[in-house]
Write a protein that holds these residues in place. Structure first.
Motif, PDB file in Angstrom:
ATOM      1  N   VAL A 156      33.610  38.579  48.996  1.00 53.18           N
ATOM      2  CA  VAL A 156      32.295  38.185  48.454  1.00 53.18           C
ATOM      3  C   VAL A 156      32.463  37.632  47.030  1.00 53.18           C
ATOM      4  CG1 VAL A 156      29.978  38.986  47.850  1.00 53.18           C
ATOM      5  CG2 VAL A 156      31.066  39.848  49.915  1.00 53.18           C
ATOM      6  N   ALA A 157      33.344  38.259  46.225  1.00 47.35           N
ATOM      7  CA  ALA A 157      33.554  37.787  44.846  1.00 47.35           C
ATOM      8  C   ALA A 157      34.081  36.351  44.843  1.00 47.35           C
ATOM      9  CB  ALA A 157      34.524  38.718  44.119  1.00 47.35           C
ATOM     10  N   ILE A 158      34.970  36.029  45.780  1.00 47.04           N
ATOM     11  CA  ILE A 158      35.528  34.665  45.842  1.00 47.04           C
ATOM     12  C   ILE A 158      34.424  33.673  46.242  1.00 47.04           C
ATOM     13  CG2 ILE A 158      37.121  33.172  47.137  1.00 47.04           C
ATOM     14  CD1 ILE A 158      39.057  35.670  47.166  1.00 47.04           C
ATOM     15  N   PHE A 159      33.602  34.040  47.244  1.00 51.41           N
ATOM     16  CA  PHE A 159      32.492  33.158  47.650  1.00 51.41           C
ATOM     17  C   PHE A 159      31.523  32.956  46.489  1.00 51.41           C
ATOM     18  CE2 PHE A 159      33.901  33.577  52.013  1.00 51.41           C
ATOM     19  CZ  PHE A 159      33.483  32.394  52.582  1.00 51.41           C
TER      20      PHE A 159
ATOM     21  N   VAL B 134      30.833  29.113  45.784  1.00 53.68           N
ATOM     22  CA  VAL B 134      29.518  28.543  46.130  1.00 53.68           C
ATOM     23  C   VAL B 134      28.386  29.444  45.623  1.00 53.68           C
ATOM     24  CG1 VAL B 134      30.009  27.037  48.109  1.00 53.68           C
ATOM     25  CG2 VAL B 134      29.899  29.493  48.466  1.00 53.68           C
ATOM     26  N   PRO B 135      28.210  29.533  44.296  1.00 51.88           N
ATOM     27  CA  PRO B 135      27.164  30.439  43.783  1.00 51.88           C
ATOM     28  C   PRO B 135      25.766  29.977  44.197  1.00 51.88           C
ATOM     29  CG  PRO B 135      28.071  29.096  42.019  1.00 51.88           C
ATOM     30  CD  PRO B 135      28.914  28.820  43.232  1.00 51.88           C
ATOM     31  N   ARG B 136      24.874  30.930  44.482  1.00 53.05           N
ATOM     32  CA  ARG B 136      23.504  30.620  44.899  1.00 53.05           C
ATOM     33  C   ARG B 136      22.622  30.329  43.692  1.00 53.05           C
ATOM     34  NH1 ARG B 136      19.542  28.596  47.543  1.00 53.05           N
ATOM     35  NH2 ARG B 136      18.472  29.807  49.145  1.00 53.05           N
ATOM     36  N   ARG B 137      22.805  31.144  42.612  1.00 53.68           N
ATOM     37  CA  ARG B 137      22.006  30.993  41.394  1.00 53.68           C
ATOM     38  C   ARG B 137      22.940  31.173  40.207  1.00 53.68           C
ATOM     39  NH1 ARG B 137      16.802  33.337  41.010  1.00 53.68           N
ATOM     40  NH2 ARG B 137      17.592  34.491  39.230  1.00 53.68           N
ATOM     41  N   PRO B 138      22.673  30.444  39.096  1.00 54.50           N
ATOM     42  CA  PRO B 138      23.468  30.720  37.894  1.00 54.50           C
ATOM     43  C   PRO B 138      23.109  32.100  37.350  1.00 54.50           C
ATOM     44  CG  PRO B 138      21.752  29.081  37.459  1.00 54.50           C
ATOM     45  CD  PRO B 138      21.669  29.410  38.909  1.00 54.50           C
ATOM     46  N   LEU B 139      24.092  32.836  36.827  1.00 58.14           N
ATOM     47  CA  LEU B 139      23.795  34.154  36.272  1.00 58.14           C
ATOM     48  C   LEU B 139      23.105  33.974  34.912  1.00 58.14           C
ATOM     49  CD1 LEU B 139      27.119  36.043  37.125  1.00 58.14           C
ATOM     50  CD2 LEU B 139      24.955  36.083  38.377  1.00 58.14           C
ATOM     51  N   SER B 140      22.163  34.856  34.587  1.00 53.89           N
ATOM     52  CA  SER B 140      21.416  34.703  33.335  1.00 53.89           C
ATOM     53  C   SER B 140      21.947  35.606  32.234  1.00 53.89           C
ATOM     54  CB  SER B 140      19.925  34.998  33.579  1.00 53.89           C
ATOM     55  OG  SER B 140      19.767  36.343  33.971  1.00 53.89           O
TER      56      SER B 140
ATOM     57  N   HIS C  42      23.976  41.553  48.813  1.00 49.25           N
ATOM     58  CA  HIS C  42      23.666  41.328  47.399  1.00 49.25           C
ATOM     59  C   HIS C  42      24.510  40.178  46.835  1.00 49.25           C
ATOM     60  CE1 HIS C  42      21.923  45.399  47.792  1.00 49.25           C
ATOM     61  NE2 HIS C  42      21.134  45.043  46.808  1.00 49.25           N
ATOM     62  N   GLY C  43      25.269  39.517  47.704  1.00 49.91           N
ATOM     63  CA  GLY C  43      26.174  38.463  47.236  1.00 49.91           C
ATOM     64  C   GLY C  43      25.410  37.265  46.673  1.00 49.91           C
ATOM     65  N   ASN C  44      25.901  36.750  45.558  1.00 50.04           N
ATOM     66  CA  ASN C  44      25.285  35.564  44.955  1.00 50.04           C
ATOM     67  C   ASN C  44      26.010  34.317  45.450  1.00 50.04           C
ATOM     68  OD1 ASN C  44      23.754  33.901  43.247  1.00 50.04           O
ATOM     69  ND2 ASN C  44      25.315  34.020  41.633  1.00 50.04           N
TER      70      ASN C  44
END
Ligand SMILES: [Zn+2]
Ligand SMILES: [Zn+2]
Length: 282
Positions: free
Chosen positions: A24-27, A31-37, A178-180
């Motif tokens: 999950v960390a590699i995905f 291919v992140p879904r949202r940028p982290l804030s 919970h994967g981003n």
């Protein structure tokens, strides 16, 4: 096979945990879904720190854990499944499904009872949503959850293999959903009939109580549909939605010590199900 799983249960669980964590960390990087804030380093430090605390506490208070309890109940001949003549494989499958439904009900209860919600706020106070959010629970919630699981196992008497499969699934799917990371929408829609996808559970982490009080499932997506708590998408879309709780927006306070005291000092807000307002975004 069953003996091999029983004899190597801790190693098998650890291998699944590390394997799924890494995948999950590699995905999330690719291919992140949202940028982290907020800072990933400080969030991960807190979220992984709390997992270590929870692991040590569970070992201290429940050295045998759910699997040991299932083994003991089986030897005593207690519990429903130890007293009815169903095929072994069916008992294993039914155990996983029934335990999952109990975890769904437990999650709803943690949103409905204000005192329990205070503990569960720690999971929802994360300002971003990634696989470590799925491991972030207050130690008292983890202990209460184990008490509920042990009670369920005592009544049900599930095969030990069913409990091991359930524990591995719960742990793995919590990190997966919970994967981003991005899953093409067509595939997401199909997957949702069998598993809870990251997009489906992300709705549950919305700042709007009307959205957060949906999609309570962890493993199987059916309970939310059957119980009327399913919501397909957040009103502002996955890129536009805000993650977390309205009353905790300061990233500098999202540290490990703050997480531990949050249930005792933090405002509980208007999130408990029975306090839901009438406006669409309440
Ligand atoms: Zn929740
Ligand atoms: Zn969650």
């Amino acid at each position: 096979m069953t003996h091999f799983v029983l004899n190597n249960e801790p190693a098998i669980r650890m291998a699944f945990f590390i394997g799924i964590f890494l995948i999950v960390a590699i995905f999330e990087l690719l291919v992140p879904r949202r940028p982290l804030s907020t800072s990933k380093t400080s969030r991960w430090f807190g979220n992984i720190g709390i997992v270590l605390i929870n692991t040590v506490l569970l070992r201290l208070f429940f050295p045998a854990a759910a699997v040991g309890m299932a083994l003991w109940i089986e030897r005593q001949g207690w519990g429903a499944f130890n007293n009815i003549g169903l095929p072994y494989w069916l008992k294993v499958v039914l155990s996983v499904i029934i335990l999952d439904f109990i975890i769904y009900l437990q999650h709803v209860m943690f949103h409905a009872v204000p005192l329990l919600w205070r503990l569960h706020m720690v999971h929802h106070a994360d300002l971003d949503y990634d696989l470590t959010t799925g491991t972030r629970f207050h130690p008292i919630e983890i202990i209460l959850s184990m008490v509920i699981k042990v009670a369920a196992i005592t009544v049900l008497g599930p095969p030990v293999l069913g409990v091991i499969i359930f524990e591995i699934l719960l742990n793995g799917t919590a990190m997966f959903n919970h994967g981003n990371f991005f899953i093409p929408l067509k595939i997401d829609r199909m997957l949702r009939w069998a598993v809870i996808t990251p997009d489906m559970h992300r709705v549950h982490h919305s700042v709007f109580p009307s959205e957060a009080n949906h999609n309570f499932g962890f493993n199987l997506p059916w309970w939310d549909r059957v119980m009327g708590t399913y919501r397909a998408q957040p009103s502002r879309g996955h890129e536009g939605m805000t993650i977390g709780l309205n009353q905790f927006r300061d990233p500098s306070r999202l540290t490990l010590p703050w997480m531990l005291v949050l249930p005792f000092i933090g405002k509980q807000g208007r999130y408990a199900i029975n306090r839901r307002g009438t406006r669409a975004e309440d």
